[in-house]
Design a protein around this motif. Structure first.
Motif, PDB file in Angstrom:
ATOM      1  N   ILE A   1      -6.133  43.323  51.208  1.00 16.33           N
ATOM      2  CA  ILE A   1      -6.423  44.749  51.370  1.00 16.33           C
ATOM      3  C   ILE A   1      -6.977  45.251  50.047  1.00 16.33           C
ATOM      4  N   ALA A   2      -8.164  45.813  50.059  1.00 17.85           N
ATOM      5  CA  ALA A   2      -8.777  46.331  48.830  1.00 17.85           C
ATOM      6  C   ALA A   2      -8.656  47.843  48.789  1.00 17.85           C
ATOM      7  N   VAL A   3      -8.168  48.361  47.669  1.00 16.47           N
ATOM      8  CA  VAL A   3      -8.093  49.812  47.467  1.00 16.47           C
ATOM      9  C   VAL A   3      -8.873  50.164  46.203  1.00 16.47           C
ATOM     10  N   ALA A   4      -9.251  51.435  46.098  1.00 20.70           N
ATOM     11  CA  ALA A   4     -10.295  51.820  45.137  1.00 20.70           C
ATOM     12  C   ALA A   4      -9.783  52.395  43.827  1.00 20.70           C
ATOM     13  N   HIS A   5      -8.622  51.945  43.367  1.00 17.29           N
ATOM     14  CA  HIS A   5      -8.176  52.399  42.050  1.00 17.29           C
ATOM     15  C   HIS A   5      -9.145  51.879  40.978  1.00 17.29           C
ATOM     16  N   HIS A   6      -9.461  52.748  40.021  1.00 16.10           N
ATOM     17  CA  HIS A   6     -10.387  52.362  38.959  1.00 16.10           C
ATOM     18  C   HIS A   6      -9.705  52.479  37.594  1.00 16.10           C
ATOM     19  N   ARG A   7     -10.481  52.266  36.540  1.00 20.48           N
ATOM     20  CA  ARG A   7      -9.917  52.229  35.183  1.00 20.48           C
ATOM     21  C   ARG A   7      -9.217  53.529  34.819  1.00 20.48           C
ATOM     22  N   ASP A   8      -9.801  54.665  35.203  1.00 22.31           N
ATOM     23  CA  ASP A   8      -9.202  55.962  34.864  1.00 22.31           C
ATOM     24  C   ASP A   8      -7.856  56.152  35.561  1.00 22.31           C
ATOM     25  N   ASP A   9      -7.743  55.643  36.787  1.00 23.96           N
ATOM     26  CA  ASP A   9      -6.462  55.707  37.502  1.00 23.96           C
ATOM     27  C   ASP A   9      -5.389  54.938  36.745  1.00 23.96           C
ATOM     28  N   SER A  10      -5.781  53.790  36.202  1.00 25.87           N
ATOM     29  CA  SER A  10      -4.834  52.959  35.461  1.00 25.87           C
ATOM     30  C   SER A  10      -4.359  53.665  34.192  1.00 25.87           C
ATOM     31  N   ILE A  11      -5.287  54.336  33.511  1.00 24.75           N
ATOM     32  CA  ILE A  11      -4.937  55.107  32.313  1.00 24.75           C
ATOM     33  C   ILE A  11      -3.966  56.231  32.680  1.00 24.75           C
ATOM     34  N   GLU A  12      -4.260  56.931  33.779  1.00 25.33           N
ATOM     35  CA  GLU A  12      -3.385  58.021  34.214  1.00 25.33           C
ATOM     36  C   GLU A  12      -1.990  57.504  34.558  1.00 25.33           C
ATOM     37  N   THR A  13      -1.940  56.332  35.185  1.00 25.03           N
ATOM     38  CA  THR A  13      -0.651  55.737  35.531  1.00 25.03           C
ATOM     39  C   THR A  13       0.149  55.407  34.287  1.00 25.03           C
ATOM     40  N   MET A  14      -0.499  54.848  33.291  1.00 23.88           N
ATOM     41  CA  MET A  14       0.172  54.539  32.029  1.00 23.88           C
ATOM     42  C   MET A  14       0.762  55.805  31.408  1.00 23.88           C
ATOM     43  N   LEU A  15      -0.054  56.871  31.335  1.00 21.34           N
ATOM     44  CA  LEU A  15       0.417  58.115  30.724  1.00 21.34           C
ATOM     45  C   LEU A  15       1.529  58.756  31.550  1.00 21.34           C
ATOM     46  N   LEU A  16       1.405  58.674  32.862  1.00 17.74           N
ATOM     47  CA  LEU A  16       2.435  59.222  33.744  1.00 17.74           C
ATOM     48  C   LEU A  16       3.763  58.504  33.528  1.00 17.74           C
ATOM     49  N   ASN A  17       3.723  57.181  33.455  1.00 20.21           N
ATOM     50  CA  ASN A  17       4.941  56.408  33.217  1.00 20.21           C
ATOM     51  C   ASN A  17       5.519  56.686  31.840  1.00 20.21           C
ATOM     52  N   LEU A  18       4.635  56.872  30.857  1.00 18.85           N
ATOM     53  CA  LEU A  18       5.083  57.184  29.499  1.00 18.85           C
ATOM     54  C   LEU A  18       5.828  58.517  29.477  1.00 18.85           C
ATOM     55  N   ILE A  19       5.317  59.501  30.202  1.00 12.65           N
ATOM     56  CA  ILE A  19       5.942  60.819  30.261  1.00 12.65           C
ATOM     57  C   ILE A  19       7.293  60.752  30.958  1.00 12.65           C
ATOM     58  N   ARG A  20       7.368  59.985  32.021  1.00 13.10           N
ATOM     59  CA  ARG A  20       8.604  59.898  32.810  1.00 13.10           C
ATOM     60  C   ARG A  20       9.653  58.996  32.169  1.00 13.10           C
ATOM     61  N   GLY A  21       9.193  58.079  31.323  1.00 12.76           N
ATOM     62  CA  GLY A  21      10.100  57.091  30.752  1.00 12.76           C
ATOM     63  C   GLY A  21       9.994  55.795  31.526  1.00 12.76           C
ATOM     64  N   THR A  22       9.701  54.713  30.839  1.00  9.65           N
ATOM     65  CA  THR A  22       9.473  53.444  31.527  1.00  9.65           C
ATOM     66  C   THR A  22       9.707  52.278  30.583  1.00  9.65           C
ATOM     67  N   GLY A  23       9.738  51.087  31.152  1.00  5.14           N
ATOM     68  CA  GLY A  23       9.787  49.879  30.340  1.00  5.14           C
ATOM     69  C   GLY A  23       8.382  49.412  30.012  1.00  5.14           C
ATOM     70  N   ILE A  24       8.287  48.231  29.435  1.00  6.50           N
ATOM     71  CA  ILE A  24       6.993  47.723  28.981  1.00  6.50           C
ATOM     72  C   ILE A  24       6.035  47.521  30.150  1.00  6.50           C
ATOM     73  N   LYS A  25       6.567  47.166  31.323  1.00  8.33           N
ATOM     74  CA  LYS A  25       5.693  46.934  32.479  1.00  8.33           C
ATOM     75  C   LYS A  25       4.974  48.203  32.903  1.00  8.33           C
TER      76      LYS A  25
END
Length: 442
Positions: free
Chosen positions: A119-143
């Motif tokens: 199944i292919a979905v259309a997440h792109h590089r900017d989505d990945s950056i947003e996910t990283m920042l979102l996890n950083l704000i919420r608190g996360t581990g290295i993954k």
């Protein structure tokens, strides 16, 4: 950009040339470019569109646009409708989470139905950056700081190597028709706030912030491989899944006990803040308790003990008598009365108790212990408080809570089931009839 996407697919081993792909097609620029690129690369595609019924006329517009575009490429088009608000209420989750779950559940259903590979979905590089920042704000581990993964089971993301700007330029350059979700232009959701406010702010500080974050995610993903290997070796060494025991002395031999606890306990619903409290309790006194929604963790001497949280609605007492010689709850217990014969032998097993039947009073009562309970442990001549007996024999807090007593009709404790009988009711030379009690384990 087609070449760039092909190179990314090959580098990440996302799929083979003969792969059949279910492609999520919302009608937006990202999914339109994804479907167009995959067809140009020679893949066999099936377009899949979800109507979540969250945006009124826009939802109908999106469906029509997606259907028309798939038809222009002569690609099969499938669609489904969801009661997203109803699903969110029923599952007690957010609307966004409900939409995501419904979408992927349906994608997997049609993948099997269509005998597709991925199944292919259309997440792109900017989505990945947003996910990283979102996890950083919420608190996360290295993954969580490594961004979106290129492949997760049957889900692949071929556009993670390209930016939103590249996608928009490609769509316009190739006159690809797409629609715009108006909610993406509003600050209604946290991710959109990151996209529309936080990232522009970071760009004002560092114009190359997106490239810097992509490089950082790449470094963290590489470091994550080392981290994962360390965790995979550490968890089985310190945690006995069958008993739920986390061995603290062994835990402390590793460089980062808190990281091991985080990766272990997050799977049992413990949040990062609570896991931090647990890590601080490593050297504290016994008795501290920590809870997630479904689990409890207790500090007990040199261990943390993990167990399922239970709410007991069962009766607090159970009866055994000459006419009712077996119970199945709260544990399996059978009683047998027999005459002593010349070949009578006592089995020395914790799961079996032998009592003098002629001095017993029925019915027997099976119950939990309580403060103040006392008995005369087998081999002794004086009373001992049950709480002291538990402490002397190093019972953990969960073991104390799980302890059941077999009591005589007069209230005397006959047997701490599975552990010790009362000396007053032992078999003696004067015993003529024996009451044999057997606990079935497992």
């Amino acid at each position: 950009m087609i070449r760039k996407i092909r190179q990314y697919i090959e580098a990440q081993n996302l799929c083979l040339p003969e792969t059949k792909i279910i492609v999520g097609l919302s009608g937006g620029a990202d999914s339109v470019v994804l479907l167009y690129a995959l067809q140009r690369l020679g893949y066999s595609c099936v377009a899949a569109h979800c109507d979540f019924h969250l945006r009124g006329e826009e939802s109908f517009r999106d469906e029509q646009s997606a259907c028309t575009f798939a038809a222009s490429l002569q690609i099969p088009f499938l669609k489904t409708d969801f009661d997203t608000l109803g699903a969110a209420h029923q599952r007690a989750i957010s609307i966004e989470m409900a939409a995501r779950d419904l979408r992927y559940e349906w994608f997997e259903h049609i993948r099997q139905e269509q005998q597709a590979d991925v199944i292919a979905v259309a997440h792109h590089r900017d989505d990945s950056i947003e996910t990283m920042l979102l996890n950083l704000i919420r608190g996360t581990g290295i993954k969580g700081l490594g961004g979106i993964k290129p492949k997760n089971g049957r889900i692949i993301r071929p556009l993670l190597g390209v930016s939103k700007q590249e996608i928009m330029h490609f769509a316009q350059e190739n006159a690809l028709p797409f629609v715009t979700d108006s909610s993406n232009l509003q600050e209604d959701f946290t991710r959109n706030k990151i996209r529309l406010s936080l990232i522009p702010l970071l760009q004002s500080i560092n114009p190359s912030i997106e490239e810097s974050l992509v490089q950082t995610m790449a470094y963290l993903n590489e470091a994550g491989k080392i981290y994962d290997r360390h965790i995979q070796e550490a968890i089985p060494a310190v945690f006995d899944e069958e008993s739920g025991r986390i061995h603290i002395p062994l835990l402390k031999t590793f460089p980062s006990p808190e990281s091991i606890l985080f990766e272990l306990l997050k799977n049992y619903g413990f949040e990062s803040e609570r896991i931090g409290d647990i890590a601080h309790a490593i050297d504290s006194q016994s008795g501290k308790e920590f809870y997630s929604e479904h689990y409890r963790l207790v500090k007990d001497r040199d261990a943390f003990l993990l167990s399922v949280r239970t709410i007991n609605h069962e009766p607090t007492t159970y009866l055994l008598s000459p006419t009712t010689r077996e119970i199945q709850q709260p544990l399996k217990l059978r009683m047998r009365l027999e005459e002593i014969t010349s070949d009578f032998q006592i089995k020395k097993e914790n799961a079996v108790a032998y009592l003098d039947a002629d001095i017993l009073q029925f019915p027997f009562i099976v119950r939990k212990w309580k403060q103040g309970d006392k008995f005369v442990p087998f081999g002794m001549t004086h009373f001992k408080k049950l709480s002291d007996y538990f402490n002397d024999h190093k019972f953990s807090k969960p073991e104390k809570e799980d302890a059941w007593l077999l009591c005589s009709g007069n209230g005397d404790i006959l047997w701490v089931i599975g552990h010790r009988t009362d000396n007053r009711y032992r078999i003696t030379e004067r015993t003529r009839r024996v009451c044999c009690l057997m606990m079935e384990c497992g």
